[in-house]
Design an enzyme around this catalytic site. Sequence first.
Site, short mmCIF file in Angstrom:
data_model
loop_
_atom_site.label_atom_id
_atom_site.label_comp_id
_atom_site.label_asym_id
_atom_site.label_seq_id
_atom_site.Cartn_x
_atom_site.Cartn_y
_atom_site.Cartn_z
N TYR A 1 1.57 10.10 0.73
CA TYR A 1 0.53 9.16 1.17
C TYR A 1 0.37 9.14 2.77
O TYR A 1 -0.59 9.20 3.47
CB TYR A 1 0.57 7.97 0.36
CG TYR A 1 -0.46 7.02 0.95
CD1 TYR A 1 -1.54 7.14 0.53
CD2 TYR A 1 0.08 5.79 1.58
CE1 TYR A 1 -2.77 6.14 1.00
CE2 TYR A 1 -0.89 4.77 1.97
CZ TYR A 1 -2.10 5.13 1.65
OH TYR A 1 -3.14 4.22 2.25
N GLU B 1 -6.31 -1.32 -2.90
CA GLU B 1 -5.71 -2.46 -2.10
C GLU B 1 -5.89 -3.81 -2.84
O GLU B 1 -5.17 -4.67 -2.58
CB GLU B 1 -6.68 -2.36 -0.81
CG GLU B 1 -6.18 -1.29 0.23
CD GLU B 1 -4.94 -1.24 0.58
OE1 GLU B 1 -4.09 -2.03 0.41
OE2 GLU B 1 -4.42 -0.01 1.11
N TRP C 1 3.20 -1.66 -3.00
CA TRP C 1 2.04 -0.11 -2.77
C TRP C 1 2.67 0.87 -3.44
O TRP C 1 1.93 1.93 -3.95
CB TRP C 1 1.82 0.00 -1.34
CG TRP C 1 1.07 0.90 -0.95
CD1 TRP C 1 1.25 2.14 -0.51
CD2 TRP C 1 -0.35 0.94 -1.27
NE1 TRP C 1 -0.13 2.80 -0.49
CE2 TRP C 1 -1.07 2.44 -0.89
CE3 TRP C 1 -1.50 -0.01 -2.00
CZ2 TRP C 1 -2.57 2.52 -1.27
CZ3 TRP C 1 -2.58 0.66 -2.09
CH2 TRP C 1 -3.17 1.80 -1.75
#
Length: 188
Positions: free
Chosen positions: A17, A39, A47
């Site tokens: 990512y 998000e 995350w």
Amino acid sequence: MDQARCPWAVTPAEIAYHDQEWGRPLHDDRALFELLVLEGMQAGVSWRIILEKRDAFRQAFDGFDPQVVAGYGPEKLEALMHDSGILRNRTKLRCAISNAAAFLHIQQEFGSFDNYIWSWVGGVPIVNHPCSMEDLPAQTPLSETISTDLKKRGFKFVGPVIVYAYLQSAGLVNDHMEWCPWHGSTDR
């Protein structure tokens, strides 16, 4: 890859990512919607967990097509609540559905969500110069302003901290460490 990179990128999913997406300008509305949902789902969760469940989220949310998601009814919400591959927070799932409708309204008003969100930075990414994780703010005046505007437009789970993370992930803000090879990179 034995190259230095931002210290938060540790697991294979985080590294991929970081190296391929984070801080790079994103202009595809479907992908912008996906990040907005993710998000919001990330609030209060690592995350890393979101990244690990990303493929399951894509499948559960029909490829993050906002037109499809906006049409979800009670049966789909219940199906999502029973999908063990994603986070099953009813409030967040409801918000993802209502945010899809708000997203469609912005597309209609501005021609695309891309036009709307990038107008906040004049179409040019903000490149910051952090030297350590302590240099990264949780929110900024810009994220506060965008958060307020999104809320006025009916969005939920778009507080200034979530919006700042969104700006970073969609490449409107490049917060790679100054010593990171991806600092200042705007390649996609």
